[in-house]
Design an enzyme around this catalytic site. Sequence first.
Site, PDB file in Angstrom:
ATOM      1  N   ASP A 523       0.756  -1.251   0.000  1.00  0.00           N
ATOM      2  CA  ASP A 523       0.000   0.000   0.000  1.00  0.00           C
ATOM      3  C   ASP A 523       0.793   1.312   0.000  1.00  0.00           C
ATOM      4  O   ASP A 523       1.054   1.898  -1.019  1.00  0.00           O
ATOM      5  CB  ASP A 523      -0.985  -0.013   1.175  1.00  0.00           C
ATOM      6  CG  ASP A 523      -1.979  -1.165   1.076  1.00  0.00           C
ATOM      7  OD1 ASP A 523      -1.699  -2.127   0.338  1.00  0.00           O
ATOM      8  OD2 ASP A 523      -3.030  -1.113   1.729  1.00  0.00           O
ATOM      9  N   GLU A 757      -2.892  -8.036  12.801  1.00  0.00           N
ATOM     10  CA  GLU A 757      -2.528  -7.741  11.417  1.00  0.00           C
ATOM     11  C   GLU A 757      -1.067  -7.314  11.292  1.00  0.00           C
ATOM     12  O   GLU A 757      -0.371  -7.669  10.343  1.00  0.00           O
ATOM     13  CB  GLU A 757      -3.434  -6.614  10.891  1.00  0.00           C
ATOM     14  CG  GLU A 757      -3.221  -6.272   9.427  1.00  0.00           C
ATOM     15  CD  GLU A 757      -4.133  -5.134   8.963  1.00  0.00           C
ATOM     16  OE1 GLU A 757      -4.638  -4.376   9.825  1.00  0.00           O
ATOM     17  OE2 GLU A 757      -4.334  -4.999   7.753  1.00  0.00           O
TER      18      GLU A 757
HETATM   19  C1  6A9 Z   1     -10.870  -1.840   2.997  1.00  0.00           C
HETATM   20  C2  6A9 Z   1     -12.438  -1.478   4.837  1.00  0.00           C
HETATM   21  C3  6A9 Z   1     -14.788  -2.444   7.397  1.00  0.00           C
HETATM   22  C4  6A9 Z   1      -4.116  -4.491   3.379  1.00  0.00           C
HETATM   23  O1  6A9 Z   1      -4.976  -8.474   4.128  1.00  0.00           O
HETATM   24  C5  6A9 Z   1      -5.670  -7.896   3.086  1.00  0.00           C
HETATM   25  C6  6A9 Z   1      -4.959  -6.646   2.594  1.00  0.00           C
HETATM   26  C7  6A9 Z   1      -3.548  -6.998   2.126  1.00  0.00           C
HETATM   27  O2  6A9 Z   1      -3.624  -7.755   0.945  1.00  0.00           O
HETATM   28  C8  6A9 Z   1      -2.708  -5.783   1.849  1.00  0.00           C
HETATM   29  O3  6A9 Z   1      -1.398  -6.192   1.570  1.00  0.00           O
HETATM   30  N1  6A9 Z   1      -4.934  -5.650   3.665  1.00  0.00           N
HETATM   31  C9  6A9 Z   1      -2.702  -4.856   3.044  1.00  0.00           C
HETATM   32  O4  6A9 Z   1      -1.928  -3.731   2.763  1.00  0.00           O
HETATM   33  C10 6A9 Z   1      -6.294  -5.253   4.098  1.00  0.00           C
HETATM   34  C11 6A9 Z   1      -7.045  -4.533   3.011  1.00  0.00           C
HETATM   35  C12 6A9 Z   1      -8.423  -4.147   3.375  1.00  0.00           C
HETATM   36  C13 6A9 Z   1      -9.028  -3.317   2.275  1.00  0.00           C
HETATM   37  C14 6A9 Z   1     -10.485  -3.148   2.417  1.00  0.00           C
HETATM   38  C15 6A9 Z   1     -12.270  -1.837   3.402  1.00  0.00           C
HETATM   39  C16 6A9 Z   1     -13.405  -2.350   5.499  1.00  0.00           C
HETATM   40  O5  6A9 Z   1     -14.058  -1.651   6.507  1.00  0.00           O
END
Ligand code: 6A9
Length: 787
Positions: A523, A757
């Site tokens: 990100d 996380e």
């Molecule tokens: C946003 C918000 C209730 C971010 O683990 C999943 C991903 C990874 O692939 C990525 O590398 N996470 C990491 O930088 C989480 C992404 C969540 C995005 C959705 C919506 C929900 O609100």
Amino acid sequence: FYALYMRSSLARRVMTLHPSPRVLDANSSSPAVSPERYWGSYRPQVYFGMKTRSPRSVVTGLMWMRQFTDMDGNLRHTCEQGDHLQGYGWVMHDGVSFGVQEIHDRDFTLTTEFVKRMGGDHGGDWTWRITAKQHSIASSAPVISLMFYAATDIQGSLQAHVEEKNRLSSVTGTSEELGNFKITFGKPTAGEGAGGKYARYNFLQTRSPGLDKLTDIVKNSLNHKFVFSPPKGEKRSYFAVDSYKVTNHQNQQKDPKMESDFVVHQVTVQTPFQIEVLFESGSFRERPNQLVGSVLTDELEKRKMAFDEKFEGTFGLQAKGFTSSQIEFAKAALSNMLGGLGYFFGQSVVQSVYNEHPVLYPEGPLFTAVPSRSFFPRGFLWDEGFHQLLLNKWDSQLTQGVIAHWLDLINVEGWIPREQILDDEARSKVPSEFIVQHNENANPPTLFLALQELLEKLDAQPESLSSQTMLPFLRRLYPRLQIWFEWFNTTQAGPIANSYRWRGRDKDTNLFLNPKTLTSGLDDYPRASHPSADERHVDLYCWMTLASGIMANVARILGEPHQVYENTHRTLNNNDLLNELHWSENLHTFSDYGNHTQAVSLQQEKVFVPPGQPRHQFPVSRLVRSVRRAPKLQYVNALGYVSLFPFLLHILTPDSAKMEHILRDIRDPERLWTPYGLRSLSRADPLYMKRNTEHDAPYWRGPIWININYLAVRALHHYGSIEGPYKEKAATLYQELRTNLINNVYKQYLDTGYIWEQYSDSTGRGQGSHPFTGWSALTVLIMAEEY
Ligand code: 6A9
């Protein structure tokens, strides 16, 4: 006309599936072909629920609430961080036939167990056992309402059977894929073998417009008029499901989904208690006995023993001398990933440059693990490659099935949507601006890491069951892998030969300190300050090096032409090219290249909102980026995870002099080293722990992430066990980093009840979403030293 025709056919491409035969037969998840995996806890987004691996499955679930508390809205159903539970998750789960979960609510704990039993033609029977205990004997025992429910999703029907006024004793039902079935609700007891308990019963039988509405329906039906009056206790009124009126609005719409049945059985009883719910399949005719009471207990004991044995056999943590508490932790980490497997069915919303508006992707299933049951209970492409590194050790068949599902989602262009938001339940958790998936956007092809593992297993245990299914699996996978690889290799090509560039960076450059690169998975990790076509990204270069190598291997195994992949791999793997494209001699690190300046910062700026919009007469202040020195083409000065990729993915030759710098940066507390693991961005970096916007806290700019740390430990293990000038150094660092990671993730779990996380690089504290038993659960592999 021709132009118009071209345009509309181009517009269709994004939503056209790839024509090669699917990896999975249409009936591969059916109870006839895969009965053991038919029913499962495939609804990771709810605290406790089951469904079958079929489209629009009948679902079952549990909601609960504590009675007689001031706390409003303590109805629990979908996993929500806002519920502030002290911890919850599977402590044992074999991924197939049973699971044990503990849920620590404010002053009581619910243990939710399930066991399946095969028989008949529809995936067999199962039983749930819910055990409730209060935390402290000092206070009075809480009275809890459990709400067991069954719901159809457009197809199928349910009938409630009521006895003794309000007690729902059973639900019978039928659906296309389940045939006839019966769900029986046992009465609460004080524990197995103990007598009955005073309880009050309520039920609700209604229609639902969709599975995402079940919580609201129950909430809206709650009525406080019922009286709880135990023999020796106080008389008090309590909340219970009563009636739910289908609103006129919904009636007028004649929504076909309003045909869905929803039946709720509420039991209100004081702790401690135990309740069983029995699902029996109509086609299971000769069952020896019912799977309840002591039969269930015996069966559970057997499964638990088998689980423990398999766990030790797979990971050997006892043999390594871990304490029993550490082993419990590791079991919970694995079990949560297994219990987090979901079966989703539906359509993504996608868009290409040829579509004026987003369009619907074809309907399809996805069987996948999820990063977080509360916050992101859905499939993410690059997370899944990491998940399968762990799951493959436990069950290779499972890994093959999951990879097959993902690759079957590929479109004719060779693109797989990064985030899979497939049904109403999934959509209800995502803000609308994040729903649409764009077909120029990639995400690291980590499934190649998982494939690498599978190939190693094939090599090491050619006789095993999973190896026997491997060749046919690879053969069907192959055309899809080819087009996937090709998609990366062409659409993400960089400005000069053999370089690569992530597409889809943030466009509005003056709003962000550094425009994000969501597609890379990292990100807000700093990249070139001014996104442009001149960029080249070192992490993507390394992913492509890995991918081309695995493609060459798969092709070789299948006897397919492999020369092209081998050539690509040889080219990319050549450290001279890598150094030429990505080594910054000034910075002594591997690096991205692009239009970049370091002289950026966020500044408060007063702006007038344009006339016609609310508050336009007032100046408002917002943060905008100020650029003090013009950008120019140069290496991007950032030291962190991206710089490590040639090392992380074993592309550096063990005798490379660059190793010296990398190992030094890793071990330097002023840069990447912390007592809890490697931080994502050097402490000395100008963007270290800097916000990206007013609303965007630092994410990959300092905190410790377990997926990359797993790769780092794995790389240290690799370079520490092959000959080379840095062998000793790597081996020493390996021990240190491994110990730090295990100790911290474990400690945070003990302290907070969760796996997180990411972890703070200054205190080690867990942060971000929780429970996060996606890649953070790779700690198990680090403990087991399985790489
Ligand atoms: C946003 C918000 C209730 C971010 O683990 C999943 C991903 C990874 O692939 C990525 O590398 N996470 C990491 O930088 C989480 C992404 C969540 C995005 C959705 C919506 C929900 O609100």
